[in-house]
Design a protein around this motif. Sequence first.
Motif, PDB file in Angstrom:
ATOM      1  N   GLN A  20      16.945  35.749 -55.386  1.00 21.20           N
ATOM      2  CA  GLN A  20      16.985  35.643 -53.927  1.00 21.20           C
ATOM      3  C   GLN A  20      15.995  36.627 -53.290  1.00 21.20           C
ATOM      4  OE1 GLN A  20      21.248  36.320 -53.341  1.00 21.20           O
ATOM      5  NE2 GLN A  20      21.481  34.134 -52.917  1.00 21.20           N
ATOM      6  N   PRO A  21      14.709  36.319 -53.354  1.00 22.71           N
ATOM      7  CA  PRO A  21      13.717  37.215 -52.735  1.00 22.71           C
ATOM      8  C   PRO A  21      13.957  37.298 -51.227  1.00 22.71           C
ATOM      9  CG  PRO A  21      12.748  35.084 -53.231  1.00 22.71           C
ATOM     10  CD  PRO A  21      14.101  35.087 -53.865  1.00 22.71           C
ATOM     11  N   ALA A  22      13.876  38.528 -50.687  1.00 21.51           N
ATOM     12  CA  ALA A  22      14.201  38.686 -49.267  1.00 21.51           C
ATOM     13  C   ALA A  22      13.261  39.624 -48.523  1.00 21.51           C
ATOM     14  CB  ALA A  22      15.641  39.178 -49.108  1.00 21.51           C
ATOM     15  N   VAL A  23      12.839  40.721 -49.175  1.00 22.64           N
ATOM     16  CA  VAL A  23      12.016  41.731 -48.515  1.00 22.64           C
ATOM     17  C   VAL A  23      10.639  41.729 -49.165  1.00 22.64           C
ATOM     18  CG1 VAL A  23      11.836  44.159 -47.855  1.00 22.64           C
ATOM     19  CG2 VAL A  23      14.096  43.102 -48.107  1.00 22.64           C
ATOM     20  N   LEU A  24       9.574  41.771 -48.343  1.00 21.79           N
ATOM     21  CA  LEU A  24       8.210  41.668 -48.849  1.00 21.79           C
ATOM     22  C   LEU A  24       7.367  42.865 -48.448  1.00 21.79           C
ATOM     23  CD1 LEU A  24       7.517  37.935 -47.858  1.00 21.79           C
ATOM     24  CD2 LEU A  24       8.234  38.787 -50.110  1.00 21.79           C
ATOM     25  N   ALA A  25       6.369  43.181 -49.282  1.00 23.12           N
ATOM     26  CA  ALA A  25       5.372  44.205 -48.971  1.00 23.12           C
ATOM     27  C   ALA A  25       4.056  43.771 -49.597  1.00 23.12           C
ATOM     28  CB  ALA A  25       5.792  45.567 -49.515  1.00 23.12           C
ATOM     29  N   SER A  26       2.939  44.272 -49.065  1.00 28.52           N
ATOM     30  CA  SER A  26       1.635  43.893 -49.608  1.00 28.52           C
ATOM     31  C   SER A  26       0.700  45.090 -49.627  1.00 28.52           C
ATOM     32  CB  SER A  26       1.006  42.765 -48.777  1.00 28.52           C
ATOM     33  OG  SER A  26       0.688  43.228 -47.476  1.00 28.52           O
ATOM     34  N   GLY A  27      -0.308  45.017 -50.520  1.00 28.19           N
ATOM     35  CA  GLY A  27      -1.314  46.059 -50.609  1.00 28.19           C
ATOM     36  C   GLY A  27      -2.159  45.898 -51.850  1.00 28.19           C
ATOM     37  N   ARG A  28      -3.436  46.287 -51.747  1.00 26.72           N
ATOM     38  CA  ARG A  28      -4.369  46.240 -52.876  1.00 26.72           C
ATOM     39  C   ARG A  28      -4.451  44.857 -53.515  1.00 26.72           C
ATOM     40  NH1 ARG A  28      -5.870  50.947 -55.517  1.00 26.72           N
ATOM     41  NH2 ARG A  28      -7.037  49.470 -56.827  1.00 26.72           N
ATOM     42  N   GLY A  29      -4.318  43.792 -52.709  1.00 25.09           N
ATOM     43  CA  GLY A  29      -4.440  42.437 -53.218  1.00 25.09           C
ATOM     44  C   GLY A  29      -3.191  41.893 -53.871  1.00 25.09           C
ATOM     45  N   PHE A  30      -2.081  42.610 -53.792  1.00 28.14           N
ATOM     46  CA  PHE A  30      -0.821  42.162 -54.378  1.00 28.14           C
ATOM     47  C   PHE A  30       0.249  42.012 -53.298  1.00 28.14           C
ATOM     48  CE2 PHE A  30      -2.918  44.546 -57.820  1.00 28.14           C
ATOM     49  CZ  PHE A  30      -2.928  43.586 -58.821  1.00 28.14           C
ATOM     50  N   VAL A  31       1.251  41.217 -53.639  1.00 27.98           N
ATOM     51  CA  VAL A  31       2.452  41.086 -52.812  1.00 27.98           C
ATOM     52  C   VAL A  31       3.649  41.344 -53.714  1.00 27.98           C
ATOM     53  CG1 VAL A  31       3.918  39.461 -51.531  1.00 27.98           C
ATOM     54  CG2 VAL A  31       1.453  39.484 -51.157  1.00 27.98           C
ATOM     55  N   TRP A  32       4.620  42.082 -53.172  1.00 32.42           N
ATOM     56  CA  TRP A  32       5.852  42.376 -53.914  1.00 32.42           C
ATOM     57  C   TRP A  32       7.035  41.784 -53.169  1.00 32.42           C
ATOM     58  CZ3 TRP A  32       1.788  45.665 -53.489  1.00 32.42           C
ATOM     59  CH2 TRP A  32       1.266  46.209 -54.676  1.00 32.42           C
ATOM     60  N   ALA A  33       7.929  41.160 -53.911  1.00 31.47           N
ATOM     61  CA  ALA A  33       9.123  40.557 -53.337  1.00 31.47           C
ATOM     62  C   ALA A  33      10.344  41.233 -53.928  1.00 31.47           C
ATOM     63  CB  ALA A  33       9.164  39.058 -53.630  1.00 31.47           C
ATOM     64  N   LEU A  34      11.164  41.809 -53.068  1.00 25.86           N
ATOM     65  CA  LEU A  34      12.374  42.514 -53.492  1.00 25.86           C
ATOM     66  C   LEU A  34      13.568  41.584 -53.421  1.00 25.86           C
ATOM     67  CD1 LEU A  34      13.999  45.110 -54.173  1.00 25.86           C
ATOM     68  CD2 LEU A  34      14.055  45.570 -51.701  1.00 25.86           C
ATOM     69  N   ASP A  35      14.295  41.510 -54.526  1.00 25.98           N
ATOM     70  CA  ASP A  35      15.563  40.784 -54.581  1.00 25.98           C
ATOM     71  C   ASP A  35      16.667  41.820 -54.463  1.00 25.98           C
ATOM     72  OD1 ASP A  35      17.933  39.474 -55.374  1.00 25.98           O
ATOM     73  OD2 ASP A  35      16.826  38.070 -56.638  1.00 25.98           O
ATOM     74  N   THR A  36      17.277  41.908 -53.270  1.00 27.77           N
ATOM     75  CA  THR A  36      18.302  42.927 -53.056  1.00 27.77           C
ATOM     76  C   THR A  36      19.588  42.609 -53.800  1.00 27.77           C
ATOM     77  OG1 THR A  36      19.011  41.804 -51.026  1.00 27.77           O
ATOM     78  CG2 THR A  36      17.378  43.558 -50.790  1.00 27.77           C
ATOM     79  N   GLY A  37      19.708  41.371 -54.296  1.00 24.33           N
ATOM     80  CA  GLY A  37      20.912  40.994 -55.032  1.00 24.33           C
ATOM     81  C   GLY A  37      20.953  41.561 -56.432  1.00 24.33           C
ATOM     82  N   ASP A  38      19.842  41.443 -57.187  1.00 22.55           N
ATOM     83  CA  ASP A  38      19.851  41.932 -58.565  1.00 22.55           C
ATOM     84  C   ASP A  38      19.013  43.196 -58.751  1.00 22.55           C
ATOM     85  OD1 ASP A  38      17.198  41.111 -58.581  1.00 22.55           O
ATOM     86  OD2 ASP A  38      17.489  39.459 -59.981  1.00 22.55           O
ATOM     87  N   GLY A  39      18.423  43.724 -57.676  1.00 24.56           N
ATOM     88  CA  GLY A  39      17.689  44.981 -57.783  1.00 24.56           C
ATOM     89  C   GLY A  39      16.347  44.869 -58.464  1.00 24.56           C
ATOM     90  N   SER A  40      15.719  43.695 -58.405  1.00 20.20           N
ATOM     91  CA  SER A  40      14.427  43.502 -59.062  1.00 20.20           C
ATOM     92  C   SER A  40      13.313  43.310 -58.041  1.00 20.20           C
ATOM     93  CB  SER A  40      14.468  42.285 -59.993  1.00 20.20           C
ATOM     94  OG  SER A  40      14.599  41.093 -59.244  1.00 20.20           O
ATOM     95  N   VAL A  41      12.084  43.554 -58.490  1.00 21.03           N
ATOM     96  CA  VAL A  41      10.890  43.299 -57.693  1.00 21.03           C
ATOM     97  C   VAL A  41       9.950  42.427 -58.510  1.00 21.03           C
ATOM     98  CG1 VAL A  41       8.781  44.327 -56.761  1.00 21.03           C
ATOM     99  CG2 VAL A  41      10.979  45.369 -56.262  1.00 21.03           C
ATOM    100  N   THR A  42       9.400  41.387 -57.857  1.00 19.23           N
ATOM    101  CA  THR A  42       8.400  40.540 -58.494  1.00 19.23           C
ATOM    102  C   THR A  42       7.045  40.817 -57.846  1.00 19.23           C
ATOM    103  OG1 THR A  42      10.032  38.797 -58.907  1.00 19.23           O
ATOM    104  CG2 THR A  42       7.715  38.187 -59.035  1.00 19.23           C
ATOM    105  N   GLN A  43       6.047  41.082 -58.692  1.00 13.41           N
ATOM    106  CA  GLN A  43       4.698  41.359 -58.219  1.00 13.41           C
ATOM    107  C   GLN A  43       3.849  40.099 -58.349  1.00 13.41           C
ATOM    108  OE1 GLN A  43       2.813  44.556 -60.337  1.00 13.41           O
ATOM    109  NE2 GLN A  43       0.983  44.554 -59.061  1.00 13.41           N
ATOM    110  N   LEU A  44       3.162  39.727 -57.249  1.00 13.32           N
ATOM    111  CA  LEU A  44       2.330  38.531 -57.221  1.00 13.32           C
ATOM    112  C   LEU A  44       0.892  38.915 -56.918  1.00 13.32           C
ATOM    113  CD1 LEU A  44       4.607  36.377 -54.889  1.00 13.32           C
ATOM    114  CD2 LEU A  44       4.669  36.444 -57.393  1.00 13.32           C
ATOM    115  N   ASP A  45      -0.065  38.113 -57.425  1.00 15.37           N
ATOM    116  CA  ASP A  45      -1.447  38.325 -57.023  1.00 15.37           C
ATOM    117  C   ASP A  45      -1.745  37.500 -55.774  1.00 15.37           C
ATOM    118  OD1 ASP A  45      -1.940  35.694 -57.807  1.00 15.37           O
ATOM    119  OD2 ASP A  45      -2.946  36.249 -59.668  1.00 15.37           O
ATOM    120  N   ALA A  46      -2.996  37.507 -55.316  1.00 12.82           N
ATOM    121  CA  ALA A  46      -3.347  36.848 -54.065  1.00 12.82           C
ATOM    122  C   ALA A  46      -3.186  35.336 -54.123  1.00 12.82           C
ATOM    123  CB  ALA A  46      -4.787  37.203 -53.686  1.00 12.82           C
TER     124      ALA A  46
END
Length: 336
Positions: free
Chosen positions: A98-124
């Motif tokens: 359940q990705p919910a919170v997002l951040a970006s920088g240096r050509g990447f995007v990070w999606a925080l899943d507050t349910g399981d405590g994980s972050v997924t890193q994506l490229d552009a």
Amino acid sequence: MNAREWRSKLPRVLIAGIAVIAAIAIVSEISSDRDVGGELIVEVPTPAIESKSWAVGQEPTGVIFDGERLWVAETGFGTVTSYGLEGQRLDTADVGGQPAVLASGRGFVWALDTGDGSVTQLDADANVVRKFQVGLDPTGLVFFGDHLWVSDPIRGSVSKISLQGALAQLLEIGVSPGAITKTPEQVLVIDDETLTVTGIDQDGNLVGSFEYPDQIDIGDFEHIPGPPTAFLSTSDALWIAFGGIGQVMRLTPAGNFSGLTRVPTGHLGLAWNGNELWVVSTDAATITRISGTGTIVETHDIGGHPTSIAHDGNHGWVTDDEKDVLIQFTPIDLVP
């Protein structure tokens, strides 16, 4: 009998009645003159706003602008999708959960899943680079100084994470660090138990802290602020939104209290357009536009169930998890 003698014999009540009738006649004459030839009353113009909507994935709860495109966390689908500024869908990543919170920088995007405590890193191009755990109950996410910073109120910590997903530093800060933002010089994190804002530089050093007011006077009432709903730094101010009491607190960059602005209660999201703070209220389905000095410019009823807001410098972008849409909002000329 002369006129004076005749008048003196009239009952006083009758005389008073004649006076009242005369007064009414005069007032009627004045009113009639205004109705016929009075000055036209013009309503004070108010700012208006127009919108365009595009369908997105199920239950969108987060949106950011990375400088080129928009990214939407489509929580119900477990996906993160990029969109162009004309609303066109570009690339989609299936991140699961359940990705919910997002951040970006240096050509990447990070999606925080507050349910399981994980972050997924994506490229552009929305390719999944890696996925990793960041905490027990992570809530805040921001990219600053070539690192990702994640707050975790359960662990009482802020994690500094490298571009490669490695834990570079774990900082124990206060009791319950949650809402997080950044300035050009530091990360700022709020501890809502101690009502303290702590600054951290890019090397992970604590550079100072201050407390914000623990009581808010609203007329004849004093309110305890409660947990912040959102936190945002702009060039001339720090803005803390308290959804429980429907207030946005303005602080100077040094942390001195400088005012309150009344907004609807409930979940609130913040975005800055360069001149105004835009506050979206989920419960009231509104956008409140606040000037840089803290005065309300206008409140717009937008309907639906808005969940988050971003701004690209020209337009505001709001996700609505009731209609499953991404909405572009643009202020237009004053209208009567």
